[in-house]
Design a protein around this motif. Structure first.
Motif, mmCIF file in Angstrom:
data_model
loop_
_atom_site.group_PDB
_atom_site.id
_atom_site.type_symbol
_atom_site.label_atom_id
_atom_site.label_comp_id
_atom_site.label_asym_id
_atom_site.label_seq_id
_atom_site.Cartn_x
_atom_site.Cartn_y
_atom_site.Cartn_z
ATOM 1 N N VAL A 13 0.825 -1.220 0.000
ATOM 2 C CA VAL A 13 0.000 0.000 0.000
ATOM 3 C C VAL A 13 0.857 1.267 0.000
ATOM 4 C CG1 VAL A 13 -1.978 -1.055 1.149
ATOM 5 C CG2 VAL A 13 -0.177 -0.013 2.526
ATOM 6 N N GLY A 14 2.189 1.113 -0.040
ATOM 7 C CA GLY A 14 3.074 2.282 -0.039
ATOM 8 C C GLY A 14 3.603 2.630 1.340
ATOM 9 N N LYS A 15 3.503 1.682 2.252
ATOM 10 C CA LYS A 15 3.945 1.888 3.634
ATOM 11 C C LYS A 15 5.445 2.229 3.698
ATOM 12 C CE LYS A 15 3.813 -1.915 5.805
ATOM 13 N NZ LYS A 15 5.240 -2.137 5.960
ATOM 14 N N THR A 16 6.250 1.407 3.011
ATOM 15 C CA THR A 16 7.694 1.627 3.040
ATOM 16 C C THR A 16 8.076 2.897 2.288
ATOM 17 O OG1 THR A 16 8.018 -0.761 3.187
ATOM 18 C CG2 THR A 16 9.919 0.533 2.570
ATOM 19 N N SER A 17 7.291 3.266 1.267
ATOM 20 C CA SER A 17 7.555 4.518 0.547
ATOM 21 C C SER A 17 7.411 5.702 1.487
ATOM 22 C CB SER A 17 6.579 4.673 -0.622
ATOM 23 O OG SER A 17 6.752 3.644 -1.549
ATOM 24 N N ILE A 18 6.342 5.702 2.298
ATOM 25 C CA ILE A 18 6.130 6.782 3.265
ATOM 26 C C ILE A 18 7.246 6.772 4.304
ATOM 27 C CG2 ILE A 18 4.610 7.513 5.158
ATOM 28 C CD1 ILE A 18 2.240 6.828 3.380
ATOM 29 N N PHE A 19 7.632 5.582 4.752
ATOM 30 C CA PHE A 19 8.739 5.451 5.708
ATOM 31 C C PHE A 19 10.013 6.074 5.124
ATOM 32 C CE2 PHE A 19 12.448 3.066 7.177
ATOM 33 C CZ PHE A 19 12.291 3.079 8.555
ATOM 34 N N ASN A 20 10.303 5.778 3.853
ATOM 35 C CA ASN A 20 11.510 6.312 3.212
ATOM 36 C C ASN A 20 11.477 7.833 3.109
ATOM 37 O OD1 ASN A 20 12.664 3.825 2.894
ATOM 38 N ND2 ASN A 20 12.152 3.600 0.738
ATOM 39 N N ILE A 21 10.309 8.385 2.724
ATOM 40 C CA ILE A 21 10.214 9.846 2.565
ATOM 41 C C ILE A 21 10.426 10.542 3.909
ATOM 42 C CG2 ILE A 21 8.667 11.764 2.008
ATOM 43 C CD1 ILE A 21 7.352 9.968 -0.069
ATOM 44 N N ILE A 22 9.777 10.031 4.941
ATOM 45 C CA ILE A 22 9.851 10.695 6.255
ATOM 46 C C ILE A 22 11.243 10.595 6.861
ATOM 47 C CG2 ILE A 22 8.987 10.645 8.632
ATOM 48 C CD1 ILE A 22 6.290 9.783 7.573
ATOM 49 N N THR A 23 11.886 9.414 6.718
ATOM 50 C CA THR A 23 13.188 9.211 7.380
ATOM 51 C C THR A 23 14.373 9.462 6.468
ATOM 52 O OG1 THR A 23 13.231 6.858 6.803
ATOM 53 C CG2 THR A 23 12.178 7.451 8.878
ATOM 54 N N GLY A 24 14.114 9.589 5.153
ATOM 55 C CA GLY A 24 15.229 9.750 4.217
ATOM 56 C C GLY A 24 15.960 8.445 3.968
#
Length: 649
Positions: A13-24
């Protein structure tokens, strides 16, 4: 102060994508379910506060049947996150709501992120976040990780919830019979001290939904509840209420103008056709291997030329003979001989990444489900096998998503037969020397044989060594997506960098050690070196396959890491890259080379893989079993291939 934030959602669902954006971070994102099977931790700062972000595995429920579900459930039971981001798919919101309700029933501070809102809008779907927010009493943010939409607002809402630890105050409007049951259950567990640490209402719902198989309930409690309530009908009533409640929210919050499924339907129909789909899969792999050789060969030749010129330029500069030989024949000849295969590795990873990213591979898993089920596996296992083409370590880790213990154990012990990328330099070297005109066909044969070997191994292990029961396979086919160049490069880099790290570490050390064994004790008289003595010791069981001591010693060191086999040949044959073809042709025939390729395909996993097998099985018994099992299987296969080679070659 540091706030701990958990991120959870359904797979893909894009969970890891959001994790990557927030944490870099740069965690790899794939277009298929089951990529995240363990917790991943990142950090970021916002408004002078430190945040620790926990990326939990993608799951559908907290039933804790599979390892990834257990990881998520146990995290919420044992930790106290300051906020939980539940990521939902805007194109399939109803499916995500089930997990959201389970999180809310645990009375956790929640922020709902409805992701891929850009794709939903493109398909004429409008979502009203305010209705959902008001109904569930939680912040609801529309986001697009792909286009970085809504992420700042999401962080702001997470900050507010974490700072005040805002737990939704509204109670779900359960039917009266469910409320009666919850009250009774909550009152009764007061008599059991070790259950007091859990929220009684959540525990009552969890018992109603999943029974006693995932939790240690007192027998007196379960007997008393069974005597008072008809649990089977009560569960049906609860589930009906839950699905109706979710449907009513979706009906009021989502407006759909129309659907455009035509292209996806056509593609799905063709790609998952039981005959045409298999043919397409084989053709796709053939093209990937053809492109790998055709595109990468000129680049490999350039690297080869560079190392040859470097060796020629440095040769003789060091006046100490053994030191000069170590640099030229050992380091440059050995490590350089492995690095020339870098283009093939990265080109192969790039195209395999394209198949994964586009959403094709989950369809291949669906396609082969009926076939692999005959071998005691499910289509989900096929995803682990595909991962094994890159590296056996993450492939074994990915088996955590398999709920069936019997299937999982068989797969852990069989996945090392999937041809990992470390073996690729050996294939490329031998195929280039002996089968250059049919390179793609031989490579395709090796990879298909690899899949068949995994399946047969899993079947045999489940028949004789591992006991258990089957569980049906379900997989949600992801949307087709055009892979982004950035993600393909990230995919290739994540897999290829391990090869580069090994070239500067274990391969370099092994090359130097092999050079020492081949140089001493008679100063570069390799025929009477320590390496020759060791290799000749095994000749009685390998000479009939056409493998002399040089091949034997290369295979021995290849047990550490398969790439070392190629560098060992360069060091032991001591002819430089330009003469390696003729040197290998002088010690192997086509027939013995083909047997060697299949032996390398199957024999002893590298040390890292054996370590993960020990970790995942929790026993040295299975580690040693794997060691001897793969060695015996590889030897049998090599003999069969050699016999067949006598007929066809």
């Amino acid at each position: 102060m540091t706030f701990e934030i958990a991120v959870i959602g359904n797979p893909n669902v894009g969970k890891t994508s959001i994790f990557n954006i927030i944490t870099g971070s740069r965690q790899y994102i794939a277009n298929w379910p089951g990529v995240t099977v363990e917790k991943k931790v990142g950090a970021f700062k916002y408004k002078e506060h430190n945040f620790k972000l926990i990326d939990l595995p993608g799951i559908y429920t907290l039933s804790a049947q599979s390892e990834d579900e257990k990881v998520a459930r146990d995290y919420f039971l044992n930790e106290s996150p300051d906020a939980v981001i539940v990521v939902a798919d805007a194109l399939n919101l109803e499916r995500s709501m089930y997990l959201l309700m389970q999180i809310l029933e645990m009375k956790l501070p929640v922020v709902l992120a409805i992701n891929s809102i850009d794709e939903a809008n493109e398909k004429g779907k409008e979502i009203n976040p305010y209705f959902i927010s008001k109904t569930l009493n939680i912040p609801v943010i529309l986001t697009s990780a792909k286009k970085n939409i809504g992420i700042d607002t999401l962080i702001e809402e997470v900050h507010k919830v974490a700072e005040k630890k805002l737990i939704p105050s509204k109670k779900f409007p359960y039917p009266e019979s469910i409320n009666d049951y919850i009250s009774f259950f909550s009152e009764k567990i007061k008599n059991f001290d070790y259950l007091r640490s859990y929220d009684p209402e959540w525990l009552a719902i969890y018992y109603l939904e999943f029974g006693s198989k995932n939790f240690d309930y007192p027998i007196d409690l379960t007997n008393e509840i069974s005597n008072k309530f008809d649990m089977k009908n009560l569960k049906i009533e609860y589930m009906n209420w839950k699905f109706n409640f979710i449907s009513s929210i979706i009906k009021s919050a989502v407006i759909e103008e129309g659907r455009s499924w035509a292209l996806r339907d056509i593609l799905d129909h063709v790609l998952t056709h039981k005959f045409l789909g298999i043919l397409i899969y084989i053709v796709a792999l053939f093209f990937v291997f053809s492109l790998t050789f055709n595109i990468a060969s000129p680049l490999s030749d350039l690297i080869d030329l560079g190392f040859s010129n470097l060796g020629n330029a440095l040769n003789g500069l060091i006046k100490v003979p053994w030191l000069n030989s170590l640099l030229i024949d050992g380091v440059i000849g050995g490590v350089g001989g492995v690095l020339v295969f870098i283009p093939q590795l990265f080109v192969l990873f790039f195209f395999m990444g394209f198949l994964e990213e586009s959403g094709y591979l989950p369809r291949a898993a669906f396609l082969v489900d009926k076939i692999v089920r005959k071998f005691g596996l499910s289509g989900r296992s096929f995803m682990s096998i595909i991962l094994g083409f890159g590296c056996s370590v993450p492939a074994i880790m990915s088996t955590k998503t398999i709920a069936n213990k019997k299937e999982r154990m068989a797969l852990i012990l069989s996945v090392p037969f999937a041809s990992c990328s470390a073996r690729l330099p050996v294939y490329v070297l031998l195929i280039s020397v002996f089968f250059s005109k049919n390179a793609a066909t031989i490579m395709l044969l090796v990879y298909i044989s690899s899949i068949i070997l995994v399946l047969l191994s899993a079947k045999i292990l489940q028949m004789f060594f591992i006991k258990g029961e089957g569980i049906p396979f379900t997989i949600e086919l992801p949307r087709f997506r055009m892979p982004t160049f950035r993600n393909l490069m990230l995919y290739s880099w994540n897999r290829g960098k391990h090869f580069l790290e090994k070239a500067g570490g274990i391969i370099l050390l092994a090359t130097i050690f092999i050079w020492l064994l081949s140089y001493f004790p008679n100063n570069n008289d390799i025929s009477s070196s320590y390496a020759a003595y060791i290799g000749r010791f095994f000749e009685p069981i390998t000479l009939h396959l056409g493998w002399n001591w040089q091949t034997n010693i290369s295979l021995i060191f290849g047990a550490v890491a398969k790439e070392v086999i190629a560098s060992s040949y360069m060091t032991i044959l001591n002819v430089g890259e330009e003469g390696i073809t003729y040197a290998i042709q002088s010690i192997l025939t086509q027939r013995s080379a083909l047997a060697l390729i299949f032996f390398v395909l199957a024999y002893i996993p590298c040390f890292a893989t054996l370590g993960v097998i020990k970790q995942e099985t929790g026993s040295y018994k299975w580690l040693f079993f794997e060691l001897f099992y793969t060695l015996i299987v590889a030897y049998i296969i090599a003999n069969i291939v050699y016999l067949l080679g006598g007929i066809f070659l």
